[in-house]
Design an enzyme around this catalytic site. Structure first.
Site, PDB file in Angstrom:
ATOM      1  N   ARG A  90       0.718  -1.078  -0.089  1.00 54.05           N
ATOM      2  CA  ARG A  90       0.053   0.094  -0.028  1.00 54.05           C
ATOM      3  C   ARG A  90       0.845   1.245   0.160  1.00 54.05           C
ATOM      4  O   ARG A  90       0.220   2.405  -0.123  1.00 54.05           O
ATOM      5  CB  ARG A  90      -0.870   0.056   1.239  1.00 54.05           C
ATOM      6  CG  ARG A  90      -2.289  -0.689   1.066  1.00 54.05           C
ATOM      7  CD  ARG A  90      -2.810  -0.530   2.388  1.00 54.05           C
ATOM      8  NE  ARG A  90      -4.431  -0.410   2.397  1.00 54.05           N
ATOM      9  CZ  ARG A  90      -5.153  -1.343   2.491  1.00 54.05           C
ATOM     10  NH1 ARG A  90      -4.572  -2.683   2.998  1.00 54.05           N
ATOM     11  NH2 ARG A  90      -6.475  -1.323   2.397  1.00 54.05           N
ATOM     12  N   ARG A 135     -17.970  -2.895  11.389  1.00 51.54           N
ATOM     13  CA  ARG A 135     -16.171  -2.856  11.557  1.00 51.54           C
ATOM     14  C   ARG A 135     -16.185  -1.535  12.045  1.00 51.54           C
ATOM     15  O   ARG A 135     -16.704  -0.563  11.611  1.00 51.54           O
ATOM     16  CB  ARG A 135     -15.893  -3.000   9.970  1.00 51.54           C
ATOM     17  CG  ARG A 135     -14.941  -4.128   9.892  1.00 51.54           C
ATOM     18  CD  ARG A 135     -14.435  -4.296   8.656  1.00 51.54           C
ATOM     19  NE  ARG A 135     -13.440  -3.391   8.313  1.00 51.54           N
ATOM     20  CZ  ARG A 135     -12.753  -3.383   6.923  1.00 51.54           C
ATOM     21  NH1 ARG A 135     -12.695  -4.346   6.369  1.00 51.54           N
ATOM     22  NH2 ARG A 135     -11.785  -2.391   6.942  1.00 51.54           N
ATOM     23  N   ARG A 146      -9.690   7.123   5.207  1.00 57.49           N
ATOM     24  CA  ARG A 146      -9.195   5.838   4.609  1.00 57.49           C
ATOM     25  C   ARG A 146      -9.023   6.156   2.850  1.00 57.49           C
ATOM     26  O   ARG A 146      -8.125   5.918   2.321  1.00 57.49           O
ATOM     27  CB  ARG A 146      -9.798   4.731   4.907  1.00 57.49           C
ATOM     28  CG  ARG A 146      -9.609   4.131   6.064  1.00 57.49           C
ATOM     29  CD  ARG A 146     -10.712   3.287   6.524  1.00 57.49           C
ATOM     30  NE  ARG A 146     -10.906   1.969   5.777  1.00 57.49           N
ATOM     31  CZ  ARG A 146     -12.361   1.491   5.867  1.00 57.49           C
ATOM     32  NH1 ARG A 146     -13.260   1.854   6.535  1.00 57.49           N
ATOM     33  NH2 ARG A 146     -12.396   0.541   4.952  1.00 57.49           N
TER      34      ARG A 146
HETATM   35  P1  ADP Z   1      -9.782  -1.590   3.466  1.00 60.34           P
HETATM   36  O1  ADP Z   1      -9.368  -2.023   2.174  1.00 60.34           O
HETATM   37  O2  ADP Z   1     -11.198  -1.507   3.375  1.00 60.34           O
HETATM   38  O3  ADP Z   1      -9.152   0.012   3.752  1.00 60.34           O
HETATM   39  P2  ADP Z   1      -8.320  -3.352   4.894  1.00 60.34           P
HETATM   40  O4  ADP Z   1      -9.311  -4.315   5.676  1.00 60.34           O
HETATM   41  O5  ADP Z   1      -7.596  -3.989   3.849  1.00 60.34           O
HETATM   42  O6  ADP Z   1      -9.477  -2.284   4.616  1.00 60.34           O
HETATM   43  O7  ADP Z   1      -7.387  -2.838   6.087  1.00 60.34           O
HETATM   44  C1  ADP Z   1      -7.878  -2.419   7.166  1.00 60.34           C
HETATM   45  C2  ADP Z   1      -6.959  -1.443   7.897  1.00 60.34           C
HETATM   46  O8  ADP Z   1      -5.668  -2.235   8.167  1.00 60.34           O
HETATM   47  C3  ADP Z   1      -6.300  -0.389   6.924  1.00 60.34           C
HETATM   48  O9  ADP Z   1      -7.127   0.885   7.312  1.00 60.34           O
HETATM   49  C4  ADP Z   1      -4.803  -0.130   7.804  1.00 60.34           C
HETATM   50  O10 ADP Z   1      -4.909   0.586   8.875  1.00 60.34           O
HETATM   51  C5  ADP Z   1      -4.310  -1.660   8.186  1.00 60.34           C
HETATM   52  N1  ADP Z   1      -3.672  -2.253   7.092  1.00 60.34           N
HETATM   53  C6  ADP Z   1      -4.108  -3.143   6.213  1.00 60.34           C
HETATM   54  N2  ADP Z   1      -3.110  -3.425   5.125  1.00 60.34           N
HETATM   55  C7  ADP Z   1      -2.300  -2.619   5.249  1.00 60.34           C
HETATM   56  C8  ADP Z   1      -1.016  -2.208   4.862  1.00 60.34           C
HETATM   57  N3  ADP Z   1      -0.390  -2.873   3.629  1.00 60.34           N
HETATM   58  N4  ADP Z   1      -0.137  -1.267   5.309  1.00 60.34           N
HETATM   59  C9  ADP Z   1      -0.580  -0.492   6.373  1.00 60.34           C
HETATM   60  N5  ADP Z   1      -1.660  -0.902   6.908  1.00 60.34           N
HETATM   61  C10 ADP Z   1      -2.492  -1.645   6.566  1.00 60.34           C
END
Ligand code: ADP
Length: 192
Positions: A90, A135, A146
């Site tokens: 990300r 959630r 986000r």
């Molecule tokens: P969404 O795609 O709906 O934003 P996710 O379920 O993929 O949510 O992720 C939820 C949270 O987990 C993110 O908002 C972040 O805080 C954390 N997260 C997930 N993947 C990463 C990543 N690769 N790097 C940093 N934080 C992450």
């Protein structure tokens, strides 16, 4: 078929839903960093305690925490032949880390799928999910945050992977089955 894939896309684009389906079809594990973090928060592990405040605020968990977690997960035997990463990388630092993890083992990505959906659609979907699943990070201000963080830090990764010839863009709007078919069709030329 062995495949090493990344699924990119804004929150609410349907990555989690599609990741499970694509992983079933291609017989590689779907690895969702969000799911792993949520499971750790639920169990209140050390990792969960470190991640929770960032997640609740809609911010990214620090790269060093996320990178270490993914490194461990990709070293598990089921991920050695292939994987579908959902929610990682990300940030550009995470891209570099993933490159390193793969090249250490003489591997590389086969494709990066970007699932697209406009902001109004994703906000609607996330608010609906909030009312169904409760959630913690699905409240409107956190959803907005986000999406901002995604636009700043993650959307630019699509260009980077496009420059490497790995990117396939797929419209995430439509019936779930339709989107799955689109993704599989877009991947066919990449998987040979
Ligand atoms: P969404 O795609 O709906 O934003 P996710 O379920 O993929 O949510 O992720 C939820 C949270 O987990 C993110 O908002 C972040 O805080 C954390 N997260 C997930 N993947 C990463 C990543 N690769 N790097 C940093 N934080 C992450």
């Amino acid at each position: 078929m062995s495949a090493r894939l990344v699924l990119l896309g804004p929150p609410g684009a349907g990555k989690g839903t599609q990741a499970v389906r694509i992983s079933g079809r291609l017989e590689v594990p779907a690895i969702s960093t969000g799911d792993i973090f949520r499971a750790n928060v639920a169990e209140q592990t050390e990792l969960g305690k470190r991640a929770q405040r960032y997640m609740d605020a809609g911010e990214y968990v620090p790269d060093e925490v996320t990178n270490a977690m993914v490194r461990d997960r990709l070293a598990q035997p089921d991920a050695v032949p292939g994987f579908l990463l959902d929610g990682y990388p990300r940030t550009s630092d995470q891209v570099a880390e993933l490159d390193g993890m793969l090249s250490d083992d003489g591997q590389r990505l086969d494709a990066v799928v970007e699932l697209t959906a406009d902001t109004d659609e994703v906000v609607t979907r996330l608010l609906k999910r909030a009312s169904e699943q409760g959630r913690a990070d699905d409240t409107e201000p956190v959803i907005r945050r986000r999406l901002e963080v995604y636009a700043e830090q993650t959307a630019p990764l699509a260009r980077l992977y496009a420059d490497r010839g790995l990117l396939v863009q797929v419209d995430g709007i439509g019936e779930i089955d339709e989107v799955t078919d689109r993704i599989l069709a877009a991947l066919t030329p990449k998987l040979g």
